[in-house]
Design a protein around this motif. Sequence first.
Motif, PDB file in Angstrom:
ATOM      1  N   ARG A 178       7.986 -10.501  37.858  1.00 26.84           N
ATOM      2  CA  ARG A 178       9.328 -10.416  38.435  1.00 26.84           C
ATOM      3  C   ARG A 178       9.557 -11.547  39.432  1.00 26.84           C
ATOM      4  NH1 ARG A 178       8.656  -4.514  39.121  1.00 26.84           N
ATOM      5  NH2 ARG A 178       8.222  -4.989  41.286  1.00 26.84           N
ATOM      6  N   ARG A 179       8.562 -11.818  40.259  1.00 25.63           N
ATOM      7  CA  ARG A 179       8.706 -12.880  41.257  1.00 25.63           C
ATOM      8  C   ARG A 179       8.936 -14.224  40.579  1.00 25.63           C
ATOM      9  NH1 ARG A 179       5.552 -16.425  44.469  1.00 25.63           N
ATOM     10  NH2 ARG A 179       6.495 -16.668  46.537  1.00 25.63           N
ATOM     11  N   SER A 180       8.223 -14.480  39.501  1.00 30.82           N
ATOM     12  CA  SER A 180       8.394 -15.725  38.760  1.00 30.82           C
ATOM     13  C   SER A 180       9.808 -15.842  38.208  1.00 30.82           C
ATOM     14  CB  SER A 180       7.376 -15.795  37.617  1.00 30.82           C
ATOM     15  OG  SER A 180       7.563 -16.966  36.851  1.00 30.82           O
ATOM     16  N   HIS A 181      10.310 -14.748  37.652  1.00 28.04           N
ATOM     17  CA  HIS A 181      11.671 -14.746  37.107  1.00 28.04           C
ATOM     18  C   HIS A 181      12.695 -15.018  38.205  1.00 28.04           C
ATOM     19  CE1 HIS A 181      14.973 -12.481  34.667  1.00 28.04           C
ATOM     20  NE2 HIS A 181      15.083 -13.781  34.575  1.00 28.04           N
ATOM     21  N   LEU A 182      12.528 -14.379  39.349  1.00 28.76           N
ATOM     22  CA  LEU A 182      13.457 -14.561  40.453  1.00 28.76           C
ATOM     23  C   LEU A 182      13.416 -15.990  40.989  1.00 28.76           C
ATOM     24  CD1 LEU A 182      12.744 -11.194  42.303  1.00 28.76           C
ATOM     25  CD2 LEU A 182      14.875 -11.795  41.136  1.00 28.76           C
ATOM     26  N   LEU A 183      12.231 -16.559  41.104  1.00 24.72           N
ATOM     27  CA  LEU A 183      12.107 -17.940  41.574  1.00 24.72           C
ATOM     28  C   LEU A 183      12.759 -18.910  40.594  1.00 24.72           C
ATOM     29  CD1 LEU A 183       8.418 -17.857  42.878  1.00 24.72           C
ATOM     30  CD2 LEU A 183      10.455 -18.280  44.279  1.00 24.72           C
ATOM     31  N   ASN A 184      12.615 -18.635  39.310  1.00 26.66           N
ATOM     32  CA  ASN A 184      13.250 -19.483  38.310  1.00 26.66           C
ATOM     33  C   ASN A 184      14.779 -19.423  38.434  1.00 26.66           C
ATOM     34  OD1 ASN A 184      13.322 -21.102  35.802  1.00 26.66           O
ATOM     35  ND2 ASN A 184      14.119 -19.239  34.887  1.00 26.66           N
TER      36      ASN A 184
END
Length: 208
Positions: free
Chosen positions: A121-127
Amino acid sequence: MRWRTWLLRVAAVVAVPVALCLLLVAVDVLRVPGELEGDDVRFEASPRRQAGLWEDLGVLPGSPGARLLGTNDDLAYRRTLAIWVRVPPGTEIFGPELENLRGRLQLELTETSAEDGNPTRRSHLLNLLGALTLENRSTDPSESENQLRRGIDLFRSAIEASPANDEAKVNLELALRNAKAVNLPGTDPDAGAAQGSLSGQGRAGTGY
């Protein structure tokens, strides 16, 4: 002996409301997953038209069941995505409502990406935050360069959080091409948060 009898009577009286409260909390906990799934279905069916999703889950005020189940990060992630689909990059922003919504999206992406402990989820949000950062690039050359650097750093951080995030890799590649086109120093593939990551790996994504 009388005081013992009195204490037993008091305990019996107190036990009834306590048991009732525990029962209500248990019911609240049981209701949360079903309501969460129901709101997910409504969002998928009509993501732009739903309001008030994932609010007041359960039967008790304050959603104690949701807190007991530890759904705070899950709910913050869902609510942030719900804002994203209303004002994604490429949306023509006009009027105070959309301007406020875009500002709220920027804030929510920043906070949830910093606080979410789930790497995917964190990766998706950062993207998404990286894509939004590049969308908002300034007309001032110096500020525009800073935003491009920030976007590149965010995409690298997204890849670092989840190396399987192919869309972040595609976005990183596009951002690095833009940096190379304007001869922006310090943006080589071996620099930044995702040190050593190469762009463009994996399947093609939608890009930003």
